[in-house]
Structure formats: C-alpha cells, structure tokens
Design an enzyme around this catalytic site. Structure first.
Site, short mmCIF file in Angstrom:
data_model
loop_
_atom_site.label_atom_id
_atom_site.label_comp_id
_atom_site.label_asym_id
_atom_site.label_seq_id
_atom_site.Cartn_x
_atom_site.Cartn_y
_atom_site.Cartn_z
N GLY A 464 0.61 -0.99 -0.33
CA GLY A 464 -0.03 0.01 -0.23
C GLY A 464 1.07 1.01 0.06
O GLY A 464 0.72 1.78 0.04
N THR A 465 2.07 1.07 -0.49
CA THR A 465 3.15 1.80 0.07
C THR A 465 3.14 2.67 -1.18
O THR A 465 4.41 3.83 -1.35
CB THR A 465 4.28 1.39 0.55
OG1 THR A 465 4.50 -0.10 0.20
CG2 THR A 465 4.04 0.66 2.33
N ARG A 609 16.13 11.54 -1.67
CA ARG A 609 15.98 12.06 -3.00
C ARG A 609 14.45 11.53 -2.62
O ARG A 609 14.68 10.24 -1.48
CB ARG A 609 16.47 11.04 -4.18
CG ARG A 609 15.74 11.17 -5.53
CD ARG A 609 15.73 10.27 -6.75
NE ARG A 609 17.86 10.23 -6.86
CZ ARG A 609 18.22 11.12 -7.44
NH1 ARG A 609 17.09 12.17 -8.09
NH2 ARG A 609 19.16 11.45 -8.04
N GLU A 686 8.27 5.03 7.92
CA GLU A 686 7.69 5.12 9.06
C GLU A 686 8.67 7.02 9.58
O GLU A 686 8.33 7.24 10.95
CB GLU A 686 9.35 4.44 9.42
CG GLU A 686 8.77 2.81 9.37
CD GLU A 686 8.92 1.86 9.29
OE1 GLU A 686 8.72 0.83 10.15
OE2 GLU A 686 10.53 2.31 9.65
MO1 MOS Z 1 7.96 -2.13 9.78
S1 MOS Z 1 6.93 -2.37 11.70
O1 MOS Z 1 8.85 -2.95 9.73
O2 MOS Z 1 6.97 -2.88 8.89
#
Ligand code: MOS
Length: 724
Positions: A464-465, A609, A686
């Site tokens: 989903g990233t 980047r 994160e």
């Molecule tokens: Mo992450 S908490 O290393 O998916």
C-alpha cells in the site's frame, strides 16, 4: 552478468539527475490504484482454488500452560493441532521440532488448533464447539509484576548523569507511559495454501517474502525451494506481516494433510490477538541543561515487555544516542517477561514511542528554561554523532525546524491558556522527527523487450506504499520510457529476492536493485550503439549517442536482461544514517470537556531523493495520522487478571478516523544522500510517525497547560488536570 553493488563508499555522481525522461520524483498516481479501487486487485482472503476447504483458528482460553486434550467435533474434515504450526503464533517465536510434545500455550488467545470444514460457516461453528482442555499455569501478565531482565548489551553510560542533573540550571525528571498498540492493518491476515507433490504454494498477506519463505520452510520442515509465496497485493502490514503468522502455517499443514487447498482468514479479533503488538513502554526521561539551554545530561530509561524467550524488544532508545548532543548520558533498557500476546515490530519500532516521549520531555525542559522549544532544539544539534564521532550521512534537523517554523507560523504561538476561542483553548506544539536508515540486500531482474517495453521482476511487495509505482518510475527514468511502458511484477518468490517491505528500507533497497538492473541494460544498449554508457541518452523509447538516434524497438532483436544486486556495505557503519524532520500541530482543547481536536498539522521531512512526491507524501500523511492516534486515541487494553486483549476490534481500538484528522501539510527538503548509493534515497515509510504524537501533546500543553504523560491523552486525563 549481474550488476552488483556493495555500498562501501558514497556515490556523489547523482547519475539519476542526468537522465532525460523526467518521470522520477514526479507525483504520479499509483499504477495499480484504479485496479484496487475497482476491486480488480484481489487480496489473499479473496483468493479461491478448486476444491478448497476452509479453516478457522481456535484460540487458547488460558494465559499459559499446555494443551492436554483436544476434543472432536462432528461434520468437519479435520482438527489440526500440530505443535509446529501452533508455536508459530507470532514473529519471533521459534518453531519447535516435530517431536516437541504437547502444545505449549504462552498467552491467552494464542492459536492452539485449526478446524477445517467444507464451508466457512461449518468451520466457524465447529471451532466454537471444539473442547480444548489445558493444564494451566499461573503467570505474570503485568509489566510491573516481575523483575525485568536488564540485558548488558542494551545499557550504556557516558560521563556522570547524576552529577549533570544535580548541577543543571534546569532539569526534567519525569516518567511517561505508552500503552500496547496494534498494527491494525486493514487487510486481515489470510492465506490460501495448495500443495503439488512436495511443493506448496501459499497466497498470503506478507511484507518480506524471502524472509517469510525461510520461516515457512522451517515451520513445515521442508526446503526453501519447496515453498512458493505469493503476495501481489497486501492491504497494509505496519510490521504485522513482516514474518509469517499462524494462519499461513496452519493453512499449509492442513492442506498437506487433506490433499486439497485450504484457506484460513483471521477474524478481526484474531488479528488483534495473533498479530504481534507493539509493547507498552514505561519511559523515564532525565534531561539537564545549562542556563542557555545547552544539554549537559540525557538519561533515557525504558521498560518494555515480551513473552519469555522472544527475541524482539521494542528499541525505544534507538535514536536517543545521536539526535542531540550531551556530555553525560545514560541509556537503560529493561524487558519484563510477561504473558501478553507476542510483542514485535509495529510502525517504526523504537522511535515511534521513544522519540515521541523524548520530544515531550524536551518541551518540558524548554518550558523550565524559558527558552522557545524550537530554539532549544537548535542549540543542541550535534556536528558529529555523539559518542562515536562519526559524521552524519546528512543532518537536516535544523533546516527542517527552521523551515517548519516559518511555514507553520510558529511566531504566532502564545503562552498556555492565553488563546481562548469560544470554549476552546488553542495551542501549538513542535517536535523533531528522526528515524534510523539502512539498506537491506535486494535483487531485481529487468527485461527490455524487442517491442521496447520493460518488465521489472522482483519478490518485493507493495503493502500500500507505492512500490509498484516507484519501481516503475526508476525503470522508466533509467531506460527512457514512459511509465506505461514498464510492467512491474512483484510479490512472487519465483522472482529475484528483494529486501521486502519493512523498516522503511524497501524503496531505497529494492529501488537500487532495479536501478542496477537497468544500468546493465544501458550498458548493453550503449554497446549496440557503439558509444560509452556515459554518453547515452535514453528518452521516449529512443537511444541517442551524439548525432545517432535510434528507436529502441529498431535496435533490440532479442530481449535485453539486466540483473541488479544491491548489498549494504561500509557506509552502514562509516557514517550515521538517519532521516530527519519536524512536526507541527495546532490543537483546540475544550475547557469544559477536555476533548482535544487537532486543527492542523504540518511536517517537514528530509529523506534523500524523493522517488514520487505523491506516494511519499501519502506515507508521511499516514505516519502523522498514527501520531494523532498515539497522542489521543490508540490504546490496547489488557485484562490485568489474564493479560488478554480487551480492545480487539476497530470499534474498541481507536485508530483516528476521518473526522479526527485535519488538513495535514507535508513538505520535503531537497536532499541527496550519497551514502546510500546511486539512488541517493532513504526510507520515509516510518519517519512520519516518529515524534508526531509529541507535537500534538506539546500543543495540548500550550493550549491548556496540561501535560499528559500517560498516553493517550483522552478527555478524562486532561479534564482531571484542567484548571477551571
Ligand atoms: Mo515495519 S514495523 O518494519 O513493517
């Protein structure tokens, strides 16, 4: 030939900036987005197979002990209770051998059996009816009920913190508490397993296929080559799918036993119980500074918990040693061995809670010293990594703070309780963002066809990233194609092994392997054109060398294949790699009810980047939203009698919903980090959560004068301290 790179030295060349296509970094929408929103993209729970049976997990009703007897239920195909499957209850718990003996239970809710039936409904009813007998043990479930472990390698001290605290002009010495938290990915953990001879194929929701494949082979007692994992679409992981979970092992064992495909989908409460949690933390912060706000002492003590024997422990103080300078330091890390569900990596393990609490403590120090919180931070940014003297690969904290202050309008901030609008106190808060950065070994294969299309293949996942999109952009940029000319194929262990998605390392690691594979193809094209690669321009499906321009589909007769292989190297140790940022929040706190509404948030981030400004922004928006959750709503409650999770659905476990999330602005500082290789990109998945909650909590104090140190800051805790 494989294009292999071990990142032993910085790459200052910025080769990607010299490419001509102009698609990298662009805010293009996700290539699979339409497929997802129209239901075309299927997830593991959507998958089916001819002759498939349905399995439902049965969970332990004791906190610890062993299973002595598993009853029988009519109308089912099998009741499976293989210790190997059942030990694989969560990441970090090792499987035991086939002769491991009776099933051990380590926490209430652990899976102890799988009931398999012709239909889901029958399996569910039978799972309810199944009688399981236990020999139960009395065990501790509260972190403060045991003497914690104090592992030697997790403690450190420099100078004399006690003396620094004693001699400080200003000091803070307070204790914070953060509750257990859930990853709470939208897609429930699910798997469909099917054997063909000695080989099993498992479609599941997983983040790191290479790693999961090894775990699965281990759990099933077969070779890695006999396991194929498929995870083309994953509906969020947030750490809970880094490793395999009970449902996938159970499905594989049941399918082998029954000789037919088996599907196991966790119910939402099972996801809460069986996917690992983030440990609750108790953190004592001691900060000392001189009259100018220069830190002389930093003490960070953390108490976390996990099951006996589990390796993972929330690395709360991970960023503390290098974010700010201070001559006298002490890090303490303790682990309480208790019988709550397994603790593991959840959404920025370590910094998410550690930086958040640290940044709250800094806000208190700024108040004590009478120094603006931004200014206090700026006065304590180190030139080199404290302790080691290593340079930073980049250090953009000061810039992120200055730019954020400007953009957010920090100059308008007033004293606590000085701004009242109707019945709402308004306040602003700031916090720094920091997250460690690293690369993970990654491979990819790229094929350029005679038709001039590129195919990228790697077992990388897109959880989903935006991985599909950014890998496509990297290939398109490097090979001079438009994005539609690149097919990205992910999530299949038959493809070259990638880093997988985790620890913010996925984009930079797998992205570099794709870049390397494309670089090999560029070399081949340059050869065909009779020029050096450095003089080759690829753009819009054409190759240009000096005055010679050829269409790719004219010159390529057989597919050109490139294999990229990235390995982290010396720059992992020669410099301190981290990503940086600043968080800003404006909140309104109701003077009568103590309710907090976040009115706006802003984040400024530096992560090397930016590969795609839209997906990158989305990552940060998500992280900041988690920050709102950490500050205001999210808490996994454990029953103090038996440790079981009380808040085990999305109505009880409060992720911020749409109405809780205000307009959020995300800005990126322009940066290239040479120490991470030719891509010059670092992880950002994160970073957005690290410290975000502190900006909200600090804003609450600035609004109404209340400090909440027992997270989340629900209205009851605020109103208890509010002066009417
Ligand atoms: Mo992450 S908490 O290393 O998916």
């Amino acid at each position: 030939m494989t294009q292999h790179l071990k990142v032993d030295a910085p790459d200052h060349e910025s080769r990607l900036d010299q490419m001509a296509q102009g698609v990298l970094g662009e805010p293009v929408s996700r290539s699979e987005g339409q497929h997802k929103i129209t239901g075309g993209a299927t997830y593991a729970a959507d998958a089916g197979a001819e002759g498939m049976a349905y399995g439902v997990l049965v969970q332990a009703s004791v906190s610890a002990g062993r299973v002595t007897e598993i009853g029988e239920v009519p109308g089912v195909l099998a009741v499976i209770h293989d210790p190997r499957m059942l030990r694989r209850a969560a990441q970090g718990m090792s499987t035991e051998g086939p002769d491991a003996g009776p099933q051990q239970v380590d926490f209430m809710g652990q899976s102890v059996a799988l009931v398999v039936a012709e239909s889901l409904e029958v399996a569910q009813a039978a799972a309810h009816a199944l009688q399981v007998r236990y020999e139960a043990r009395q065990v501790p479930v509260m972190p403060d009920a045991v003497d914690p472990e104090v592992p030697e390698d997790k403690q450190s001290a420099t100078g004399d913190l006690d003396a620094a605290m004693r001699d400080a002009a200003f000091r803070v010495d307070q204790v914070w508490h953060t509750p257990s938290q859930a990853a709470a990915a939208m897609e429930p953990h699910a798997a469909v397993a099917q054997w063909a001879g000695d080989c099993v194929t498992i479609r599941a929701g997983l983040q790191m296929l290479g790693f999961c494949r090894e775990q699965m082979a281990d759990a099933l007692g077969i070779d890695v080559g006999q396991v194929r994992l498929l995870a083309p679409y994953v509906g969020g992981g947030f750490g809970s799918k880094l490793g395999i979970n009970a449902e996938a092992v159970a499905a594989a064992i049941a399918s082998r036993q029954l000789g037919r495909p088996v599907k196991v989908v966790m119910s939402r409460p099972q996801v809460f119980d069986l996917a690992h949690r983030r440990s609750e933390t108790t953190q004592r912060l001691r900060l000392a500074c001189d009259s100018n706000g220069v830190l002389s002492g930093v003490g960070h003590e953390a108490l976390v918990s996990n099951l006996p024997g589990s390796e993972f422990s929330e690395p709360v103080t991970q960023a503390t040693p290098f974010t700010y300078d201070a001559a006298n330091r002490q890090i303490v890390h303790k682990i309480a061995r208790i019988h709550r569900s397994c603790a593991g990596s959840v959404r920025a393990p370590g910094e998410a809670v550690g930086v958040t609490v640290f940044e709250c403590a800094l806000d208190e120090l700024a108040e004590a010293a009478g120094i603006d919180p931004v200014e206090l931070r700026l006065r304590n940014i180190p030139e080199m990594e404290p302790g080691t003297g290593r340079p930073f690969s980049s250090h953009k904290l000061a810039e992120a703070l200055r730019e954020g202050a400007e953009r957010f309008g920090w100059a308008d901030r007033v004293a606590p309780r000085a701004r009242l609008e109707g019945e709402w106190y308004i306040g602003m808060g700031v916090a720094s963002a920091v997250r460690v950065n690293s690369l993970v070994e990654s491979r990819a294969r790229v094929t350029l066809t005679p038709q001039g299309r590129a195919i990228v293949e790697t077992d990388m996942t897109d959880i989903g990233t935006g991985t599909y999109t950014i890998l496509g952009q990297i290939a398109a940029e490097t090979l001079g194609l438009d994005l539609a000319g690149v097919d990205v194929k992910l999530g299949d262990t038959d493809f070259p092994r990638a880093s997988g998605s985790g620890g913010s390392f996925g984009a930079a690691s797998s992205g570099t392997s794709v870049y390397l594979a494309c670089a090999e193809i560029r070399d081949k094209i340059a050869d065909m054109m009779g020029c050096a690669e450095a003089g080759l321009t690829l753009q819009d499906g054409t190759a240009r060398c000096g005055n010679i321009v050829r269409r790719l589909d004219d010159i390529i007769r057989t597919p050109l294949v490139g294999d990229g292989h990235l390995e982290p190297g010396k720059t992992e140790d020669s410099v301190r790699q981290a990503t940086w940022g600043s968080h800003w929040a404006e909140v309104a706190v109701n003077r009568w009810t103590g309710e907090t509404r976040v009115r706006r948030m802003l984040g400024v981030f530096a992560c090397g980047r930016v590969l795609n400004h839209k997906t990158a922004r989305s990552q940060c928006l998500g992280g900041m939203t988690f920050g709102i959750g950490m500050a205001l709503t999210e808490a996994m409650e454990h029953d103090p009698r038996d440790g079981h999770m009380v808040t085990r659905d999305l109505a009880e476990y409060h992720i911020p919903c749409h109405a809780d999330v205000p307009h959020i602005e995300v800005h990126f500082l322009t940066e290239r980090d040479a120490y991470v290789g030719p891509l010059q990109a670092k992880g950002l998945g994160e970073l957005g959560i690290c410290g975000a909650g502190a900006a909200v909590l600090n804003a609450i104090h600035n609004a109404c004068g209340v400090r909440v140190r027992n997270l989340p800051a629900t209205p009851d805790k605020i109103i208890a301290e509010l002066e009417i």
